[in-house]
Motif scaffolding. Structure first.
Motif, PDB file in Angstrom:
ATOM      1  N   GLU A   5       4.924  -0.102  -9.841  1.00  0.00           N
ATOM      2  CA  GLU A   5       3.958   0.887 -10.304  1.00  0.00           C
ATOM      3  C   GLU A   5       4.597   2.245 -10.557  1.00  0.00           C
ATOM      4  O   GLU A   5       5.651   2.561 -10.010  1.00  0.00           O
ATOM      5  N   ARG A   6       3.875   3.037 -11.355  1.00  0.00           N
ATOM      6  CA  ARG A   6       4.203   4.448 -11.583  1.00  0.00           C
ATOM      7  C   ARG A   6       5.660   4.675 -11.999  1.00  0.00           C
ATOM      8  O   ARG A   6       6.347   5.523 -11.420  1.00  0.00           O
ATOM      9  N   TYR A  52       1.072  -3.855   0.446  1.00  0.00           N
ATOM     10  CA  TYR A  52       1.854  -2.656   0.119  1.00  0.00           C
ATOM     11  C   TYR A  52       2.791  -2.272   1.270  1.00  0.00           C
ATOM     12  O   TYR A  52       3.071  -1.107   1.485  1.00  0.00           O
ATOM     13  N   ASP A 111       3.219   5.703  -3.974  1.00  0.00           N
ATOM     14  CA  ASP A 111       3.083   6.525  -5.187  1.00  0.00           C
ATOM     15  C   ASP A 111       4.163   7.606  -5.157  1.00  0.00           C
ATOM     16  O   ASP A 111       4.362   8.261  -4.122  1.00  0.00           O
ATOM     17  N   GLU A 140      -1.672  11.434  -2.773  1.00  0.00           N
ATOM     18  CA  GLU A 140      -0.831  10.502  -3.533  1.00  0.00           C
ATOM     19  C   GLU A 140      -0.826  10.924  -5.002  1.00  0.00           C
ATOM     20  O   GLU A 140      -1.302  12.012  -5.336  1.00  0.00           O
ATOM     21  N   GLY A 200      -7.606   4.478  -3.884  1.00  0.00           N
ATOM     22  CA  GLY A 200      -7.374   3.308  -4.740  1.00  0.00           C
ATOM     23  C   GLY A 200      -7.474   3.682  -6.206  1.00  0.00           C
ATOM     24  O   GLY A 200      -6.943   4.696  -6.647  1.00  0.00           O
ATOM     25  N   TRP A 201      -8.183   2.848  -6.976  1.00  0.00           N
ATOM     26  CA  TRP A 201      -8.296   3.096  -8.418  1.00  0.00           C
ATOM     27  C   TRP A 201      -9.384   4.129  -8.734  1.00  0.00           C
ATOM     28  O   TRP A 201      -9.532   4.530  -9.890  1.00  0.00           O
ATOM     29  N   GLN A 244      -6.436  10.214 -12.482  1.00  0.00           N
ATOM     30  CA  GLN A 244      -5.533  10.403 -11.344  1.00  0.00           C
ATOM     31  C   GLN A 244      -4.197  10.861 -11.919  1.00  0.00           C
ATOM     32  O   GLN A 244      -3.685  10.244 -12.856  1.00  0.00           O
ATOM     33  N   TRP A 292      -8.332   4.991 -14.559  1.00  0.00           N
ATOM     34  CA  TRP A 292      -8.314   3.563 -14.218  1.00  0.00           C
ATOM     35  C   TRP A 292      -9.695   2.935 -14.389  1.00  0.00           C
ATOM     36  O   TRP A 292     -10.708   3.504 -13.979  1.00  0.00           O
TER      37      TRP A 292
HETATM   38  C1  GAL Z   1      -3.756   3.980  -6.143  1.00  0.00           C
HETATM   39  C2  GAL Z   1      -2.401   4.285  -6.724  1.00  0.00           C
HETATM   40  C3  GAL Z   1      -2.149   3.354  -7.886  1.00  0.00           C
HETATM   41  C4  GAL Z   1      -2.290   1.928  -7.376  1.00  0.00           C
HETATM   42  C5  GAL Z   1      -3.663   1.727  -6.774  1.00  0.00           C
HETATM   43  C6  GAL Z   1      -3.848   0.336  -6.210  1.00  0.00           C
HETATM   44  O1  GAL Z   1      -4.004   4.691  -5.000  1.00  0.00           O
HETATM   45  O2  GAL Z   1      -2.332   5.617  -7.134  1.00  0.00           O
HETATM   46  O3  GAL Z   1      -0.876   3.592  -8.421  1.00  0.00           O
HETATM   47  O4  GAL Z   1      -1.336   1.715  -6.381  1.00  0.00           O
HETATM   48  O5  GAL Z   1      -3.850   2.652  -5.730  1.00  0.00           O
HETATM   49  O6  GAL Z   1      -5.056   0.236  -5.508  1.00  0.00           O
END
Ligand code: GAL
Length: 552
Positions: free
Chosen positions: A240-241, A265, A345, A395, A415-416, A464, A486
């Protein structure tokens, strides 16, 4: 002294002895692997067992893994093979499709074929790859080239309205953008790396790279890191990211990503890859926690579910990528000097020739490390890493330098789902106490150091943070906030909220950072002129009325 490799060899020998004893006691039926006995199309239900004595590379970790997931593993490849056949039927006219569609389809087929031939993948892997192939087919986009599709920066919740120059929705989520110079004319050229989520799922499906000259129209260049069923560091993982840096010293592009094994994770690592060309082949350097020692013992391991086919068993164990078990997993969290600190993150930030990683270390706190001169790892001797925003659960960091200030945007952890963004700043990025925070206490009496200022509205305009781009041109400096909007149930359709970021008060002691939701803005990347339409909020100052309880 035993090296990690010696230890791994011993484990393999121990594993073979264990295997031999299993055979002697006749605990399991022995069947030859499918490939040795059947053609791909003969039978779709294949029984494999843990005791394939012909596989000398079988390790004890495989045994632990497979024994835990029942002694007999029956996999059904009917749907995988159907999906593969439908995908292959398209390969005859691939050139009708956008380049990204072609690449994703080829990758999905190649991994599907590996799974089809192999006996080592679980039913979950097979079903997942079947879905990847089917979704990739559904999402194939016919090529419809337009180099100037947009005359303003497309901003929105949904990437169905944010297309690349070939007409395919842009797949570059959680991304990062850098500005470099086009050697042919000295003009700026921008590269955007981000997650491919076209398969509508959270697990790794590729890191895409796009290029643009005007920051409005983006051309898909390549999927610079692809899932690879032959490489366990790049399959059944989460990446990710991704962020990209250009290292002028050795003319290398360096891409980092947050790395996890699928399903949890807990690995909390970074993965790093380099290339001499932005959109070229990237050399994968591996994955580890920032600060990990260079001994192979401390790298290329991950935490995975012991039984990925079980819907209820959430037990995890740590394995190296070669399948050997990481026995002293307990030490990983205790001995951070050797194993490094967790990293989820994150962002990379380049300051002249220096660069830093700022990441969410845990559920509660962030950490900053300085990178080495090649930007391929952290350098613990160049700067002592330090914690920031202690206990504030931040994050999605994005950092930019404005005047003498380093400015960071972050989100809360949810989360998302989007939440209120906040910003902070410091004049000295190496000073743990330099960041402007609001300090409160939690119930245990510990400090919570929350980034000082609010950014955008209470959902950061449904986004985000992922990056802040500084556009320096013709003596003008502008900042662009880049966020992900998201859409969790159709994650591949998530859009991009890019907005001009106003940073003022840089001459004084308390700079202000703000942004408004202005969808039709643009920037002239040659003159550096920012064009933000006067976009009045139509509802503003109008009294709220309701008509007798009726919806209006
Ligand atoms: C967020 C994060 C995303 C992804 C997501 C998964 O907090 O910024 O990159 O990891 O959670 O739930």
């Amino acid at each position: 002294m035993l090296t990690h490799r010696h230890r791994a060899l011993l484990r393999v020998l121990r594993g073979s002895l264990f295997l031999l004893s299993l055979l002697t006691f006749g605990w399991m039926t022995v069947e030859l692997p499918r490939a040795a006995t059947q053609g791909a199309s003969q039978s779709n239900t294949v029984t494999t067992t843990t005791s394939q004595s012909s596989q000398s590379s079988t390790t004890d970790s495989n045994l632990v893994n497979q024994a835990a997931s029942k002694q007999t593993n029956t996999v059904d490849k009917t749907n995988l093979e159907k999906a593969l056949n439908s995908a292959k039927a398209l390969t005859g006219h691939l050139s009708d499709y956008a380049t990204i569609s072609q690449t994703l389809l080829k990758t999905a087929i190649s991994n599907g074929e590996i799974l089809d031939k192999s006996t080592k993948f679980s039913q979950t892997d097979i079903d997942q790859q079947t879905k990847v192939i089917n979704t990739t087919i559904d999402k194939m986009v016919k090529r419809n080239y337009d180099a100037n599709r947009y005359d303003s920066v497309p901003v929105g919740y949904n990437n169905q309205n944010q297309l690349d120059t070939e007409g395919a929705p842009i797949q570059a989520h959680g991304g990062g953008v850098i500005q470099t110079t086009d050697p042919s004319n000295g003009q700026p050229i921008y590269y955007w790396v981000g997650e491919d989520k076209s398969h509508n799922n959270a697990f790794f499906n590729g890191i895409n790279l796009y290029s643009s000259k005007d920051l409005k129209n983006w051309t898909y260049v390549n999927t610079i890191l692809k899932p690879d069923a032959n490489n366990s560091a790049l399959f059944d993982v989460i990446m990710e990211r991704p962020k990209i840096l250009y290292n002028a010293k050795n003319k290398q592009f360096v891409v980092w990503a947050h790395w996890e094994r699928q399903g949890n994770y807990s690995s909390s690592q970074v993965a790093v890859a380099t290339s001499s060309q932005a959109g070229g082949e990237y050399h994968f350097l591996g994955h580890w926690r920032p600060g990990a020692g260079t001994d192979s013992k401390y790298r290329n391991w991950g935490v995975k579910l012991l039984n990925s086919d079980s819907k209820t068993d959430t037990q995890t164990t740590a394995f190296y990528d070669d399948g050997t078990k990481l026995n002293d997993y307990q030490n990983v969290t205790k001995d951070t000097d050797n194993w490094g600190t967790p990293s989820r993150d994150f962002t990379l930030f380049q300051d002249g020739s220096d660069a830093y990683i700022i990441s969410t270390e845990s559920g509660t706190t962030m950490r900053i490390y300085k990178l080495n001169a090649d930007y391929t790892d952290v350098d613990k001797t160049a700067m002592k890493s330090y914690e920031l925003f202690t206990n504030a659960r931040r994050e999605a960091p994005a950092v930019v330098k404005a005047g003498d200030y380093y400015v960071i945007a972050t989100s809360q952890q949810s989360g998302w789902s989007p939440n209120q963004g906040r910003y902070s700043y410091t004049k000295d990025i190496t000073d743990p106490n330099g960041w402007k925070v609001t300090t409160t206490q939690n119930s245990a009496g510990e400090d919570i150091n929350t980034p000082f200022g609010l950014l955008g509205d209470n959902s950061t305009y449904h986004s985000q943070p992922t990056n802040i781009l500084k556009v320096n041109q013709n003596g003008q400096t502008n900042y662009i906030y880049m966020g992900d909007s998201w859409l969790p149930s159709t994650i591949g359709e998530s859009g991009y909220i890019w907005l001009p970021l106003k940073i003022s008060g840089l001459e004084g002691n308390s700079p202000q950072v703000s942004m408004d939701y202005t969808p039709d803005w643009s920037i002239d990347t040659l003159s550096g002129k920012l064009d933000v339409p006067n976009y009045p909020l139509l509802s503003k100052n109008k009294p709220a009325t309701s008509k007798g309880g009726k919806r209006c």
